[in-house]
Motif scaffolding. Structure first.
Motif, PDB file in Angstrom:
ATOM      1  N   LEU A 282       0.903  -1.111  -0.132  1.00 48.08           N
ATOM      2  CA  LEU A 282      -0.061   0.054   0.125  1.00 48.08           C
ATOM      3  C   LEU A 282       0.889   1.152  -0.039  1.00 48.08           C
ATOM      4  CD1 LEU A 282      -2.853  -0.873   2.391  1.00 48.08           C
ATOM      5  CD2 LEU A 282      -3.224  -0.265   0.176  1.00 48.08           C
ATOM      6  N   VAL A 283       1.973   1.470   0.860  1.00 48.97           N
ATOM      7  CA  VAL A 283       2.666   2.350   0.940  1.00 48.97           C
ATOM      8  C   VAL A 283       3.646   2.738  -0.382  1.00 48.97           C
ATOM      9  CG1 VAL A 283       4.735   3.367   2.193  1.00 48.97           C
ATOM     10  CG2 VAL A 283       2.884   2.282   3.491  1.00 48.97           C
ATOM     11  N   VAL A 284       4.014   1.557  -1.023  1.00 51.80           N
ATOM     12  CA  VAL A 284       5.112   1.832  -1.808  1.00 51.80           C
ATOM     13  C   VAL A 284       4.289   1.743  -3.338  1.00 51.80           C
ATOM     14  CG1 VAL A 284       6.937   0.661  -3.174  1.00 51.80           C
ATOM     15  CG2 VAL A 284       7.121   0.895  -0.527  1.00 51.80           C
ATOM     16  N   ASN A 285       3.274   0.957  -3.635  1.00 50.24           N
ATOM     17  CA  ASN A 285       2.870   0.893  -4.891  1.00 50.24           C
ATOM     18  C   ASN A 285       1.312   1.336  -5.029  1.00 50.24           C
ATOM     19  OD1 ASN A 285       5.061  -0.837  -5.737  1.00 50.24           O
ATOM     20  ND2 ASN A 285       4.358  -2.591  -4.570  1.00 50.24           N
ATOM     21  N   GLU A 286       0.519   1.086  -4.021  1.00 48.62           N
ATOM     22  CA  GLU A 286      -0.973   1.461  -4.276  1.00 48.62           C
ATOM     23  C   GLU A 286      -0.975   2.904  -4.059  1.00 48.62           C
ATOM     24  OE1 GLU A 286      -3.390  -0.320  -5.150  1.00 48.62           O
ATOM     25  OE2 GLU A 286      -1.878  -2.138  -5.222  1.00 48.62           O
ATOM     26  N   PHE A 287      -0.439   3.473  -3.186  1.00 49.74           N
ATOM     27  CA  PHE A 287      -0.580   5.049  -2.835  1.00 49.74           C
ATOM     28  C   PHE A 287       0.650   5.760  -3.632  1.00 49.74           C
ATOM     29  CE2 PHE A 287      -3.984   3.448  -0.205  1.00 49.74           C
ATOM     30  CZ  PHE A 287      -4.970   4.217  -0.123  1.00 49.74           C
ATOM     31  N   GLY A 288       1.957   5.373  -2.977  1.00 47.18           N
ATOM     32  CA  GLY A 288       3.065   5.945  -3.424  1.00 47.18           C
ATOM     33  C   GLY A 288       3.496   7.322  -2.741  1.00 47.18           C
ATOM     34  N   GLU A 289       4.554   7.885  -3.466  1.00 48.64           N
ATOM     35  CA  GLU A 289       5.228   9.055  -2.715  1.00 48.64           C
ATOM     36  C   GLU A 289       4.169  10.104  -2.527  1.00 48.64           C
ATOM     37  OE1 GLU A 289       9.004  11.999  -3.571  1.00 48.64           O
ATOM     38  OE2 GLU A 289       8.752  10.098  -4.427  1.00 48.64           O
TER      39      GLU A 289
END
Length: 313
Positions: A282-289
Motif C-alpha cells: 500500500l505504501v510503496v505501490n498502491e498509494f506511493g510517494e
C-alpha cells in the motif's frame, strides 16, 4: 503538517548534518489533522507535552519507509509530535542514532545486515524489540533463468557481463555480498559488485526482465519487489548471505526512559508476512510517494482489528 528533515553524510568523517526541512519530494506535505498542524488548544498542546520524536529512515529501503509512517501515525495519536528524517546511507543513520540526533530507526536489521553498525554503536543504542521475523538477504535472478544456486554463478560470468547489480555502497547487504558471498563462492575473478542505489538496481532488473535478459541482483525479504518482479532467490548452500534475522525498532540509549509511552507502544508491534506485505504494498505501490499517510490509514482500516496495539482517533 508533518515535518521532514533531510540529512546528508559528510562522507570523510562519517558525520551527520541536518540540512533542510523538506518532504519526500523536497517540499512539506500536508497530512491532515495529526501532529504539528493540530489545534493550538488541543492535540498540539498535548503533543508538545509528550515530546518530539525523530524517526530516521532511508526511503529507498521500503521496510523502514513503511514502518516509519506506521509508527508516526501511532505515536501522533497518543500525543507525540513526530518528525521524519530521511537519509541515503546506513552509516550516517546509525551515527545520528547513536549521537541522539535521531531518536529511533524503525527497521534495523541488527543480527546480520547491520551487525557491524551494532558492534560500532551498540553501546549507545537501545533495542526496543523486533516487529518482524525471518528477514533475509538474498541473491536473485529472473525466474526464467536456468540458474538456481549461487554455486551456479561460477563459470557463468559472461552471461551477466561480469556484473552483480547491487544497491547503496553503505548497505549491510552490500557488505555481505562483497565480503562474504563473493569470496565464499570464489567469484572474485568473474564478477564485480556494481553499487549505486536501490532504485537503480530495480531499474536494471525491470529492464532485463522486460527483455528476458540474464541479470543477477542483490535483494532481500521482506521487500515488495519480490512479488512485483518475476524473480527467484538463489539457493545459498554455504550460508554466505547469513541466517534469517529480525527487523527491530532501534533507538538511542535512554529512549525508553525519555519516552516511556512510545517505547511501550512500539514494543507491542508485531507483523507477520501477510500483514507486513500488505502494508508495504500500500505504501510503496498502491498509494506511493506523498500519500504514505493515506496508505497507513487504509492499512489500519483493513487490518487494525487484528492488533491490540492499534491506536485509533
Amino acid at each position: 503538517m508533518k515535518k521532514y528533515r533531510h540529512i546528508t553524510a559528510i562522507v570523510a568523517l562519517g558525520a551527520v548534518a541536518s540540512i533542510a526541512l523538506a518532504g519526500c519530494a523536497g517540499t512539506p506535505t500536508d497530512s491532515g489533522d495529526a501532529g504539528a498542524g493540530a489545534d493550538a488548544d488541543g492535540d498540539s498542546a498535548e503533543s508538545a507535552e509528550m515530546g518530539t520524536i525523530t524517526l530516521g529512515f532511508i526511503p529507498s529501503w521500503s521496510d523502514g519507509l513503511s514502518m516509519a509512517y506506521l509508527v508516526q501515525d501511532q505515536l501522533e495519536k497518543i500525543g507525540y509530535t513526530v518528525e521524519l528524517e530521511t537519509l541515503t546511507e546506513a552509516g550516517p543513520l546509525f551515527t545520528g542514532l547513536a549521537q541522539g540526533d535521531i531518536d529511533m530507526f524503525p527497521s534495523a536489521w541488527p543480527e546480520v545486515t547491520h551487525a557491524e553498525y551494532m558492534k560500532t554503536y551498540g553501546a549507545d543504542l537501545e533495542d526496543l524489540g523486533a516487529y518482524y521475523e525471518n528477514a533475509k538477504l538474498t541473491i536473485a535472478v529472473p525466474s526464467y533463468m536456468d540458474i538456481d544456486s549461487i554455486e551456479d554463478l561460477k563459470g557463468a560470468g559472461d552471461r551477466f557481463d561480469g556484473k552483480i547489480i547491487g544497491i547503496e555502497p553503505g548497505a549491510g547487504l552490500t557488505a555481505k555480498t562483497q565480503d562474504s558471498m563473493i569470496p565464499a563462492y570464489e567469484l572474485e575473478d568473474e564478477y564485480t559488485l556494481e553499487t549505486s542505489s536501490t532504485a537503480a538496481m530495480l531499474t536494471v532488473l525491470s529492464e532485463a526482465i522486460d527483455n528476458e535478459e540474464d541479470v543477477v541482483v542483490t535483494l532481500w525479504r521482506p521487500f515488495w519487489a519480490n512479488s512485483t518482479y518475476d524473480v527467484k532467490d538463489l539457493e545459498d548452500p554455504l550460508g554466505a548471505m547469513g541466517d534469517a534475522e529480525t527487523l527491530n525498532f532501534m533507538a538511542h540509549k535512554g529512549f525508553a526512559e525519555e519516552f516511556p509511552e512510545a517505547a511501550a507502544l512500539v514494543e507491542q508491534i508485531k507483523l507477520d508476512d501477510d500483514q507486513y506485505g500488505t502494508l508495504e504494498d500500500l505504501v510503496v505501490n498502491e498509494f506511493g510517494e506523498g500519500q504514505e499517510a493515506d496508505a497507513v490509514d487504509a492499512w489500519l482500516e483493513a487490518n487494525g482489528d487484528q492488533f491490540d496495539w492499534v491506536v485509533t482517533e
